[in-house]
Design a protein around this motif. Sequence first.
Motif, PDB file in Angstrom:
ATOM      1  N   PRO A 295     -76.331  66.666 -30.754  1.00  0.00           N
ATOM      2  CA  PRO A 295     -75.336  65.599 -30.832  1.00  0.00           C
ATOM      3  C   PRO A 295     -75.949  64.205 -30.989  1.00  0.00           C
ATOM      4  O   PRO A 295     -75.312  63.307 -31.555  1.00  0.00           O
ATOM      5  N   ILE A 296     -77.171  64.035 -30.498  1.00  0.00           N
ATOM      6  CA  ILE A 296     -77.843  62.744 -30.642  1.00  0.00           C
ATOM      7  C   ILE A 296     -78.392  62.591 -32.053  1.00  0.00           C
ATOM      8  O   ILE A 296     -78.143  61.585 -32.734  1.00  0.00           O
ATOM      9  N   LEU A 297     -79.133  63.594 -32.528  1.00  0.00           N
ATOM     10  CA  LEU A 297     -79.729  63.507 -33.861  1.00  0.00           C
ATOM     11  C   LEU A 297     -78.672  63.517 -34.969  1.00  0.00           C
ATOM     12  O   LEU A 297     -78.913  62.979 -36.060  1.00  0.00           O
ATOM     13  N   GLN A 298     -77.519  64.119 -34.688  1.00  0.00           N
ATOM     14  CA  GLN A 298     -76.428  64.106 -35.670  1.00  0.00           C
ATOM     15  C   GLN A 298     -75.931  62.691 -35.945  1.00  0.00           C
ATOM     16  O   GLN A 298     -75.352  62.420 -36.998  1.00  0.00           O
ATOM     17  N   GLN A 299     -76.170  61.790 -35.010  1.00  0.00           N
ATOM     18  CA  GLN A 299     -75.709  60.411 -35.172  1.00  0.00           C
ATOM     19  C   GLN A 299     -76.563  59.615 -36.156  1.00  0.00           C
ATOM     20  O   GLN A 299     -76.168  58.530 -36.598  1.00  0.00           O
ATOM     21  N   LEU A 300     -77.740  60.136 -36.486  1.00  0.00           N
ATOM     22  CA  LEU A 300     -78.577  59.454 -37.466  1.00  0.00           C
ATOM     23  C   LEU A 300     -77.889  59.458 -38.827  1.00  0.00           C
ATOM     24  O   LEU A 300     -77.473  60.512 -39.314  1.00  0.00           O
ATOM     25  N   LYS A 301     -77.797  58.300 -39.443  1.00  0.00           N
ATOM     26  CA  LYS A 301     -77.089  58.154 -40.707  1.00  0.00           C
ATOM     27  C   LYS A 301     -78.074  57.838 -41.822  1.00  0.00           C
ATOM     28  O   LYS A 301     -78.844  56.872 -41.733  1.00  0.00           O
ATOM     29  N   ALA A 302     -78.037  58.678 -42.861  1.00  0.00           N
ATOM     30  CA  ALA A 302     -78.887  58.470 -44.039  1.00  0.00           C
ATOM     31  C   ALA A 302     -78.164  59.092 -45.231  1.00  0.00           C
ATOM     32  O   ALA A 302     -78.193  60.310 -45.408  1.00  0.00           O
ATOM     33  N   PRO A 303     -77.505  58.292 -46.062  1.00  0.00           N
ATOM     34  CA  PRO A 303     -76.645  58.844 -47.124  1.00  0.00           C
ATOM     35  C   PRO A 303     -77.368  59.700 -48.153  1.00  0.00           C
ATOM     36  O   PRO A 303     -76.757  60.559 -48.789  1.00  0.00           O
ATOM     37  N   MET A 304     -78.694  59.530 -48.295  1.00  0.00           N
ATOM     38  CA  MET A 304     -79.430  60.328 -49.272  1.00  0.00           C
ATOM     39  C   MET A 304     -80.140  61.518 -48.633  1.00  0.00           C
ATOM     40  O   MET A 304     -80.817  62.283 -49.325  1.00  0.00           O
ATOM     41  N   GLY A 305     -79.984  61.683 -47.311  1.00  0.00           N
ATOM     42  CA  GLY A 305     -80.496  62.894 -46.681  1.00  0.00           C
ATOM     43  C   GLY A 305     -81.459  62.654 -45.530  1.00  0.00           C
ATOM     44  O   GLY A 305     -82.083  61.601 -45.407  1.00  0.00           O
ATOM     45  N   LYS A 306     -81.551  63.675 -44.669  1.00  0.00           N
ATOM     46  CA  LYS A 306     -82.469  63.688 -43.535  1.00  0.00           C
ATOM     47  C   LYS A 306     -83.348  64.937 -43.679  1.00  0.00           C
ATOM     48  O   LYS A 306     -82.842  66.048 -43.820  1.00  0.00           O
ATOM     49  N   TYR A 307     -84.663  64.744 -43.632  1.00  0.00           N
ATOM     50  CA  TYR A 307     -85.605  65.833 -43.881  1.00  0.00           C
ATOM     51  C   TYR A 307     -86.649  65.879 -42.770  1.00  0.00           C
ATOM     52  O   TYR A 307     -86.993  64.862 -42.162  1.00  0.00           O
ATOM     53  N   CYS A 308     -87.186  67.085 -42.521  1.00  0.00           N
ATOM     54  CA  CYS A 308     -88.190  67.224 -41.475  1.00  0.00           C
ATOM     55  C   CYS A 308     -89.166  68.348 -41.808  1.00  0.00           C
ATOM     56  O   CYS A 308     -88.905  69.186 -42.679  1.00  0.00           O
ATOM     57  N   ILE A 309     -90.280  68.326 -41.079  1.00  0.00           N
ATOM     58  CA  ILE A 309     -91.309  69.361 -41.203  1.00  0.00           C
ATOM     59  C   ILE A 309     -91.725  69.801 -39.802  1.00  0.00           C
ATOM     60  O   ILE A 309     -91.349  69.195 -38.802  1.00  0.00           O
ATOM     61  N   TYR A 310     -92.526  70.860 -39.743  1.00  0.00           N
ATOM     62  CA  TYR A 310     -93.052  71.359 -38.483  1.00  0.00           C
ATOM     63  C   TYR A 310     -94.315  70.604 -38.067  1.00  0.00           C
ATOM     64  O   TYR A 310     -95.175  70.310 -38.897  1.00  0.00           O
ATOM     65  N   GLY A 311     -94.415  70.331 -36.755  1.00  0.00           N
ATOM     66  CA  GLY A 311     -95.668  69.933 -36.142  1.00  0.00           C
ATOM     67  C   GLY A 311     -96.201  71.093 -35.322  1.00  0.00           C
ATOM     68  O   GLY A 311     -95.536  72.125 -35.170  1.00  0.00           O
ATOM     69  N   ASN A 312     -97.403  70.927 -34.755  1.00  0.00           N
ATOM     70  CA  ASN A 312     -97.980  72.031 -33.989  1.00  0.00           C
ATOM     71  C   ASN A 312     -97.166  72.351 -32.738  1.00  0.00           C
ATOM     72  O   ASN A 312     -96.998  73.517 -32.375  1.00  0.00           O
ATOM     73  N   HIS A 313     -96.624  71.343 -32.085  1.00  0.00           N
ATOM     74  CA  HIS A 313     -95.824  71.610 -30.877  1.00  0.00           C
ATOM     75  C   HIS A 313     -94.486  72.269 -31.213  1.00  0.00           C
ATOM     76  O   HIS A 313     -93.887  72.905 -30.346  1.00  0.00           O
ATOM     77  N   ASP A 314     -94.020  72.124 -32.425  1.00  0.00           N
ATOM     78  CA  ASP A 314     -92.770  72.791 -32.825  1.00  0.00           C
ATOM     79  C   ASP A 314     -92.959  74.296 -32.959  1.00  0.00           C
ATOM     80  O   ASP A 314     -92.011  75.065 -32.838  1.00  0.00           O
ATOM     81  N   HIS A 315     -94.180  74.721 -33.205  1.00  0.00           N
ATOM     82  CA  HIS A 315     -94.505  76.150 -33.221  1.00  0.00           C
ATOM     83  C   HIS A 315     -94.925  76.641 -31.844  1.00  0.00           C
ATOM     84  O   HIS A 315     -94.697  77.800 -31.489  1.00  0.00           O
ATOM     85  N   GLY A 316     -95.586  75.778 -31.074  1.00  0.00           N
ATOM     86  CA  GLY A 316     -96.098  76.182 -29.770  1.00  0.00           C
ATOM     87  C   GLY A 316     -94.977  76.557 -28.808  1.00  0.00           C
ATOM     88  O   GLY A 316     -93.833  76.139 -28.957  1.00  0.00           O
ATOM     89  N   GLY A 317     -95.297  77.363 -27.806  1.00  0.00           N
ATOM     90  CA  GLY A 317     -94.290  77.782 -26.828  1.00  0.00           C
ATOM     91  C   GLY A 317     -93.162  78.583 -27.447  1.00  0.00           C
ATOM     92  O   GLY A 317     -92.004  78.436 -27.053  1.00  0.00           O
ATOM     93  N   TYR A 318     -93.490  79.413 -28.437  1.00  0.00           N
ATOM     94  CA  TYR A 318     -92.471  80.231 -29.117  1.00  0.00           C
ATOM     95  C   TYR A 318     -91.333  79.360 -29.656  1.00  0.00           C
ATOM     96  O   TYR A 318     -90.166  79.727 -29.598  1.00  0.00           O
ATOM     97  N   GLY A 319     -91.710  78.203 -30.182  1.00  0.00           N
ATOM     98  CA  GLY A 319     -90.698  77.226 -30.532  1.00  0.00           C
ATOM     99  C   GLY A 319     -90.249  77.202 -31.970  1.00  0.00           C
ATOM    100  O   GLY A 319     -89.364  76.424 -32.312  1.00  0.00           O
ATOM    101  N   SER A 320     -90.813  78.044 -32.834  1.00  0.00           N
ATOM    102  CA  SER A 320     -90.537  77.930 -34.272  1.00  0.00           C
ATOM    103  C   SER A 320     -89.055  78.006 -34.600  1.00  0.00           C
ATOM    104  O   SER A 320     -88.514  77.161 -35.324  1.00  0.00           O
ATOM    105  N   GLU A 321     -88.376  79.007 -34.067  1.00  0.00           N
ATOM    106  CA  GLU A 321     -86.937  79.158 -34.351  1.00  0.00           C
ATOM    107  C   GLU A 321     -86.112  78.136 -33.581  1.00  0.00           C
ATOM    108  O   GLU A 321     -85.072  77.671 -34.067  1.00  0.00           O
ATOM    109  N   ILE A 322     -86.571  77.792 -32.382  1.00  0.00           N
ATOM    110  CA  ILE A 322     -85.869  76.763 -31.596  1.00  0.00           C
ATOM    111  C   ILE A 322     -85.809  75.469 -32.398  1.00  0.00           C
ATOM    112  O   ILE A 322     -84.760  74.839 -32.533  1.00  0.00           O
ATOM    113  N   TYR A 323     -86.955  75.074 -32.937  1.00  0.00           N
ATOM    114  CA  TYR A 323     -87.031  73.820 -33.699  1.00  0.00           C
ATOM    115  C   TYR A 323     -86.172  73.877 -34.965  1.00  0.00           C
ATOM    116  O   TYR A 323     -85.399  72.952 -35.248  1.00  0.00           O
ATOM    117  N   ARG A 324     -86.322  74.958 -35.741  1.00  0.00           N
ATOM    118  CA  ARG A 324     -85.539  75.051 -36.972  1.00  0.00           C
ATOM    119  C   ARG A 324     -84.043  74.978 -36.675  1.00  0.00           C
ATOM    120  O   ARG A 324     -83.305  74.235 -37.344  1.00  0.00           O
TER     121      ARG A 324
END
Length: 293
Positions: A115-144
């Motif tokens: 609900p917080i990140l949904q408030q970010l406004k960018a009319p041409m799009g919002k994009y992201c990539i993985y960092g190492n901590h996004d994979h760590g702690g079995y986090g890959s699917e959690i992050y995606r």
Amino acid sequence: MMPKKMKRRTFLKSTFGTFLTVLGLGSGGYFYSNRIEPSLLEINKLDIKHSLIPSSFNGVKIVQFSDTHLGFHYNVNQLKNLVKKINQIQPDLIFFTGDLLDEPNKYDEINKIPPILQQLKAPMGKYCIYGNHDHGGYGSEIYRNLMEISNFTVLLNESHLIKQKDGRYISLLGIDDHMLGKPDLAQAMKQVPESSFKLLLSHAPDVADEASTYQIHWQLSGHSHGGQVKIPFIGALVIPPYAQNYPEGYYSIGETNPLSLYVNRGIGTTRLPFRFMAKPELTVYTLFSSETD
């Protein structure tokens, strides 16, 4: 910047630096680096100019944020304030370059994030990539899942054409993290039009040496935290793997058609709850077409 076996020299440098931090800075320095500097958000502005950027992109504004490390001395209230500051900039595009959660499988406020990140406004799009901590702690699917629910497009060794209303475009590429993921720059390049302006998102800055061989024009990275704690006359306590060559700021790599790299210092902290001489950062880029590279 997940824990990694360090060479003896790196370990000694880290230990000595920590010793100086505790004894040399004293209680005032401790308070500043623990409570004050981590909240001193710096907004840096750069122009991205290139002849392959269509003129219809002139003035397009991008905000990059990175390395929030939620759960390690960074909370959802701070994230709310960050979102407000980003929206005040009124970006056309928003890029997040990895490490959302410090330990994804141990974070107990997951449902509060979208609900917080949904408030970010960018009319041409919002994009992201993985960092190492996004994979760590079995986090890959959690992050995606978190980022997709938050209306971000996750780029995992793939590309996306960002188009203007006149049909002209630039190419945005995103690759997996180099420490815990499976980055594949060749795969990400497969659908990229050769004549387009190419902008790469890579959590790890040192990928730039490889990226420059693919005729990529700009790369945006995070990961290093700018060293996070830098001691005068010594430097950063620990620079993580894949940020050794390019730890902070702007670099030009290669002589013919050089790649431009910018390394964002990130928002949060990890391993140590301090920032010293490495303020948290938002980076604002403005695109312009130019007749010369």
